[in-house]
Design an enzyme around this catalytic site. Sequence first.
Site, short mmCIF file in Angstrom:
data_model
loop_
_atom_site.label_atom_id
_atom_site.label_comp_id
_atom_site.label_asym_id
_atom_site.label_seq_id
_atom_site.Cartn_x
_atom_site.Cartn_y
_atom_site.Cartn_z
CG ASP A 170 -2.00 -1.06 1.02
OD1 ASP A 170 -2.03 -1.93 0.14
OD2 ASP A 170 -2.49 -1.28 2.11
CE LYS B 254 -3.43 -4.48 1.43
NZ LYS B 254 -4.30 -3.41 2.43
CB CYS C 209 -2.22 -2.62 5.33
SG CYS C 209 -3.73 -1.94 5.22
N1 TIU Z 1 -2.61 0.29 4.23
C1 TIU Z 1 -3.01 0.51 5.49
O1 TIU Z 1 -2.19 0.21 6.72
N2 TIU Z 1 -4.17 0.99 5.62
C2 TIU Z 1 -4.69 1.58 6.97
O2 TIU Z 1 -5.80 2.33 6.81
N3 TIU Z 1 -3.50 2.16 7.52
C3 TIU Z 1 -3.54 3.04 8.71
O3 TIU Z 1 -2.89 3.12 9.33
N4 TIU Z 1 -4.83 3.68 8.79
#
Ligand code: TIU
Length: 223
Positions: free
Chosen positions: A26, A131, A164
Site C-alpha cells: 500500500d 485489496k 496493513c
Molecule cells: N494500508 C494501511 O495500513 N491501511 C490503513 O488504513 N492504515 C492506517 O494506519 N490507517
Amino acid sequence: MSIVTVKAQPFDFALDMAHAALVIIDMQRDFVEPGGFGETLGNDVTRLQAIVPTVQRVLEAWRQAGGVVVHTREGHAPDLHDCPPAKRLRGQPSLRIGDVGPMGRILIQGEAGHAIIPELTPVAGDIVIDKPGKGAFYATTLGAELAARQVSYLVFMGVTTEVCVQTSMREANDRGYDCLLVEDGTESYFPEFKQATLDMLRAQGGIVGWTAPAQALIEAIGR
Ligand code: TIU
C-alpha cells in the site's frame, strides 16, 4: 545456490530467492501524500515519506536478484460494493471512503490517490494486488499468484506497519510462508506502534516472523 542468509532478528533468516517474493504494501498516494485517506483519518502523513528511498533501494536490489515483486493497493470499487459499511462509517474522518478529496475519491480504484507513488511505480512482470481489507490475502488472488510461482518466502515492506503490513504478515504466517519484515522499509503514523509491532512479530522465537534492516537484506541478496 539460491539460498542466502540475512542477518535478522530473532536469528538469521535463510531466504531461498528461487521461491521468494517481495511484497510492498500500500505505498499509495492515499497513505503517503496530504489530501488522501491517511490524512482524512487525522494522521500526519509526511512521516511515512522518509522510507521511500529505502524502499526504492531494496526494490532495485531485489529486481537485480531476479525475485518476484508484488505491490498491493488498498481500495474499493467505485460503487463501494466491496466496502463494508462498518469500514466506511467508522469514526469521524474529515472525508469518508468514496467522498471526493483533492486526489479524487478517497480510497477508490482508478482515482489519483489510489495510485502507487511515482517513485515505486510497478513495472511489467510485477504482480499488482487490489485489496479491500487490511490483509493482502483477504478477498484477493495473492495466494493463487504466489502458489503459481511456487513462492514460500515473503519479504515485506510498506505502510502502515501495525495495520496493513502486520495484518498481511500474520495472514501469510498462518498460510505457511516464512516472512521477513524490512525494519526501515516500513513506517507507521505512530512511531511507538511501529516499534511495538517489530517487537511482537519477532518475539517468542519469531512467532510471526523475522525482521532485518534493509542493508542486511541487500548485502545478502546482492552477491
Ligand atoms: N494500508 C494501511 O495500513 N491501511 C490503513 O488504513 N492504515 C492506517 O494506519 N490507517
